[in-house]
Design a protein around this motif. Structure first.
Motif, PDB file in Angstrom:
ATOM      1  N   TYR A 210       0.838  -1.200   0.000  1.00 34.55           N
ATOM      2  CA  TYR A 210       0.000   0.000   0.000  1.00 34.55           C
ATOM      3  C   TYR A 210       0.873   1.251   0.000  1.00 34.55           C
ATOM      4  O   TYR A 210       0.605   2.217  -0.718  1.00 34.55           O
ATOM      5  N   HIS A 264      -7.811  -2.295   5.260  1.00 35.06           N
ATOM      6  CA  HIS A 264      -7.336  -2.747   3.952  1.00 35.06           C
ATOM      7  C   HIS A 264      -7.135  -4.255   3.977  1.00 35.06           C
ATOM      8  O   HIS A 264      -6.103  -4.766   3.537  1.00 35.06           O
ATOM      9  N   ASN A 267      -9.671  -9.498   0.132  1.00 35.12           N
ATOM     10  CA  ASN A 267     -10.962  -9.622  -0.541  1.00 35.12           C
ATOM     11  C   ASN A 267     -11.581 -11.011  -0.395  1.00 35.12           C
ATOM     12  O   ASN A 267     -12.672 -11.253  -0.921  1.00 35.12           O
ATOM     13  N   GLU A 291     -11.732  -0.229   2.973  1.00 30.99           N
ATOM     14  CA  GLU A 291     -11.022   0.066   1.732  1.00 30.99           C
ATOM     15  C   GLU A 291     -10.198  -1.142   1.297  1.00 30.99           C
ATOM     16  O   GLU A 291      -8.967  -1.146   1.373  1.00 30.99           O
ATOM     17  N   LYS A 294      -8.598  -2.832  -4.746  1.00 35.54           N
ATOM     18  CA  LYS A 294      -9.532  -2.654  -5.854  1.00 35.54           C
ATOM     19  C   LYS A 294      -9.538  -3.854  -6.787  1.00 35.54           C
ATOM     20  O   LYS A 294     -10.541  -4.127  -7.460  1.00 35.54           O
ATOM     21  N   GLN A 295      -8.426  -4.557  -6.878  1.00 38.27           N
ATOM     22  CA  GLN A 295      -8.321  -5.768  -7.682  1.00 38.27           C
ATOM     23  C   GLN A 295      -7.446  -6.763  -6.954  1.00 38.27           C
ATOM     24  O   GLN A 295      -6.595  -6.399  -6.155  1.00 38.27           O
ATOM     25  N   TYR A 302      -2.838  -6.390  -5.847  1.00 38.85           N
ATOM     26  CA  TYR A 302      -3.230  -5.150  -6.513  1.00 38.85           C
ATOM     27  C   TYR A 302      -2.002  -4.381  -6.991  1.00 38.85           C
ATOM     28  O   TYR A 302      -1.977  -3.850  -8.108  1.00 38.85           O
TER      29      TYR A 302
END
Length: 320
Positions: A210, A264, A267, A291, A294-295, A302
């Motif tokens: 990140y 974070h 997923n 958050e 995103k992928q 990501y």
């Protein structure tokens, strides 16, 4: 020792802590923010939505009875008397003193003369050299001598190493904690300036990923505090019976100015459940942002997608 009847205990359990303090100890009640209150004696104890949590001790509850027993150290009859006001005296019974465990002794692996393998491993996963260099220079990262593992070190607020996470660098999926590690002080990177926001990750690799994404986007990658949970947080089946991760609770105790948390987490199903649990337990006390990456499955996935690095499934075996 006082004796109290079952009906007195039942009545006492019905009173929440905020109501108790408002009526019986108003001098002890301190407004924190919004609908959140704290106490004059314990500023790490927060009260909201008929629940309370004492961050410095990792305990909480709902009723005033819980508070008087767990925080004030009263016996059940004494706490009921304080709330209900009636009791009959009976002879005292002997009690056993609690034994307190001593602090763990952390045994970190011996350092290698160079960190070349660790640097190559992290760069291969997309990490920017600026973050790697910062961790090496501050003692948060080094290469072990015999296995050439990456060792991520966590410190307490006094700068004493209290935690070590070992990660294989040779393509294996070797992961473990150093002997004597205290998960309350897992790998973290503080904000450059004092910040009220904390970013939470499952691993040190995700944290550094990140930070690399921030740096590549032209942002200050140390604008906020960052903390690794040192692994997957597994809540209880009944979310409300769970306790937030030890590392998170310790960080909030050590840095009480934190008012916001960005989650974070991964997923996958465990990551989503952990996120839901932390939101449920802490949203009355803190501002929570979900958050996820995103992928990909996690932050490192990501980062690799952004950099065009091919995603590869890690081996299922563990190398010692």
């Amino acid at each position: 020792m006082p004796y109290v009847a079952p009906e007195q205990i039942k009545r006492a359990k019905q009173m929440d802590l905020l109501t108790y303090l408002q009526y019986y100890e108003p001098q002890e009640l301190v407004h924190f923010s919004g609908n959140v209150y704290t106490t004059r004696s314990h500023d790490s104890l927060k009260i909201s939505n008929e629940k309370w949590c004492w961050w410095s001790r990792g305990i909480g509850g709902r009723s005033a009875l819980d508070y008087l027993i767990k925080v004030r150290g009263m016996t059940l009859p004494e706490a009921v008397m304080r709330i209900d006001g009636q009791a009959v005296v009976v002879p005292p019974a002997p009690s056993k003193a609690r034994e307190t465990a001593g602090p763990k002794k952390l045994l970190l692996p011996e350092k290698n003369q160079s960190n070349d393998r660790v640097v190559a491993y992290l760069k291969g996963r997309g990490m920017h050299s600026a973050l790697i260099d910062y961790c090496l220079q501050t003692g948060r990262l080094y290469e072990s001598r015999y296995r050439h593992n990456a060792v991520f070190v966590g410190f307490d607020p006094q700068g004493v190493p209290r935690y070590g996470a070992l990660r294989g660098t040779s393509g294996s999926r070797f992961m473990r904690d150093a002997s004597g590690s205290d998960k309350r002080f897992s790998f973290s990177i503080p904000a450059r300036e004092k910040s009220t926001k904390l970013r939470l990750f499952e691993s040190a690799i995700d944290l550094l990923s990140y930070g690399t994404l921030d740096l590549l986007a032209g942002r200050d990658w140390r604008q906020e505090n960052c903390l690794s949970l040192a692994g997957i947080f597994k809540p209880k089946k009944n979310i409300m019976e769970s306790t937030p991760p030890a590392a998170l609770m310790q960080y909030l105790k050590d840095y009480p100015h934190i008012t916001e948390i960005a989650l974070h987490l991964d997923n996958d199903a465990p990551g989503r459940l952990a996120t839901k649990t932390i939101e449920t337990l802490l949203s009355p006390l803190l501002i929570i942002f979900d958050e996820p990456p995103k992928q990909g499955k996690d932050m490192n996935d990501y980062l690799k997608i952004v950099l065009g690095i091919k995603l590869q499934k890690e081996p299922d075996h563990y190398s010692l």
